[in-house]
Design a protein around this motif. Sequence first.
Motif, PDB file in Angstrom:
ATOM      1  N   UNK A  62       0.824  -1.210   0.000  1.00  0.00           N
ATOM      2  CA  UNK A  62       0.000   0.000   0.000  1.00  0.00           C
ATOM      3  C   UNK A  62       0.861   1.264   0.000  1.00  0.00           C
ATOM      4  N   UNK A  63       2.008   1.227   0.673  1.00  0.00           N
ATOM      5  CA  UNK A  63       2.937   2.359   0.651  1.00  0.00           C
ATOM      6  C   UNK A  63       3.449   2.571  -0.774  1.00  0.00           C
ATOM      7  N   UNK A  64       3.849   1.501  -1.422  1.00  0.00           N
ATOM      8  CA  UNK A  64       4.366   1.596  -2.789  1.00  0.00           C
ATOM      9  C   UNK A  64       3.295   2.151  -3.727  1.00  0.00           C
ATOM     10  N   UNK A  69       1.114   6.587  -6.973  1.00  0.00           N
ATOM     11  CA  UNK A  69      -0.019   7.446  -7.331  1.00  0.00           C
ATOM     12  C   UNK A  69       0.170   8.900  -6.893  1.00  0.00           C
ATOM     13  N   UNK A  70       1.317   9.208  -6.287  1.00  0.00           N
ATOM     14  CA  UNK A  70       1.586  10.557  -5.767  1.00  0.00           C
ATOM     15  C   UNK A  70       0.507  11.028  -4.791  1.00  0.00           C
ATOM     16  N   UNK A  71      -0.025  10.091  -4.020  1.00  0.00           N
ATOM     17  CA  UNK A  71      -1.063  10.401  -3.026  1.00  0.00           C
ATOM     18  C   UNK A  71      -0.378  10.553  -1.667  1.00  0.00           C
ATOM     19  N   UNK A  72       0.008  11.775  -1.347  1.00  0.00           N
ATOM     20  CA  UNK A  72       0.812  12.016  -0.138  1.00  0.00           C
ATOM     21  C   UNK A  72       0.061  11.716   1.145  1.00  0.00           C
ATOM     22  N   UNK A  73      -1.239  11.995   1.179  1.00  0.00           N
ATOM     23  CA  UNK A  73      -2.013  11.671   2.377  1.00  0.00           C
ATOM     24  C   UNK A  73      -2.049  10.164   2.601  1.00  0.00           C
ATOM     25  N   UNK A  74      -2.296   9.424   1.539  1.00  0.00           N
ATOM     26  CA  UNK A  74      -2.338   7.959   1.642  1.00  0.00           C
ATOM     27  C   UNK A  74      -0.953   7.396   1.955  1.00  0.00           C
ATOM     28  N   UNK A  75       0.066   7.984   1.372  1.00  0.00           N
ATOM     29  CA  UNK A  75       1.438   7.549   1.643  1.00  0.00           C
ATOM     30  C   UNK A  75       1.763   7.721   3.122  1.00  0.00           C
ATOM     31  N   UNK A  76       1.373   8.839   3.681  1.00  0.00           N
ATOM     32  CA  UNK A  76       1.600   9.086   5.100  1.00  0.00           C
ATOM     33  C   UNK A  76       0.841   8.080   5.953  1.00  0.00           C
ATOM     34  N   UNK A  77      -0.439   7.877   5.644  1.00  0.00           N
ATOM     35  CA  UNK A  77      -1.296   6.968   6.403  1.00  0.00           C
ATOM     36  C   UNK A  77      -0.758   5.533   6.353  1.00  0.00           C
ATOM     37  N   UNK A  78      -0.450   5.061   5.165  1.00  0.00           N
ATOM     38  CA  UNK A  78       0.017   3.681   5.014  1.00  0.00           C
ATOM     39  C   UNK A  78       1.414   3.489   5.603  1.00  0.00           C
ATOM     40  N   UNK A  79       2.233   4.524   5.533  1.00  0.00           N
ATOM     41  CA  UNK A  79       3.567   4.448   6.147  1.00  0.00           C
ATOM     42  C   UNK A  79       3.457   4.288   7.657  1.00  0.00           C
TER      43      UNK A  79
END
Length: 108
Positions: A62-64, A69-79
């Motif tokens: 999910x992080x990858x 997708x350049x989705x910074x909010x999702x990247x933060x959440x999944x990280x």
Amino acid sequence: MTDDASSPAAETEPDPQVLADLFAVIEDRKAIRPEGSYTASLFDHEKGENAVLEKIGEEATEVVLAAKDDDLDELTYESADLVYHLLVLLSMNDLDLSALLAELESRR
């Protein structure tokens, strides 16, 4: 911008102690195993390490995808999910946060 602790930016900065606090909660759940606790359930021998390893794989994917997708909010959440499950895995293996921090420090 200054590093003045009284500046508005300093008030909104996350506390770096949060990882240590989170790890302490994980260790507490490991020891006490309160009913209904998701973290405590991860230490259940029936679920065991495989469940945590699966979650790490899922969260890493999910992080990858979020990064792709350049989705910074999702990247933060999944990280955050990935780091949480990694901390659980460290605890399961009787490692603590200081072992991780020492390894990171050695790579400076």
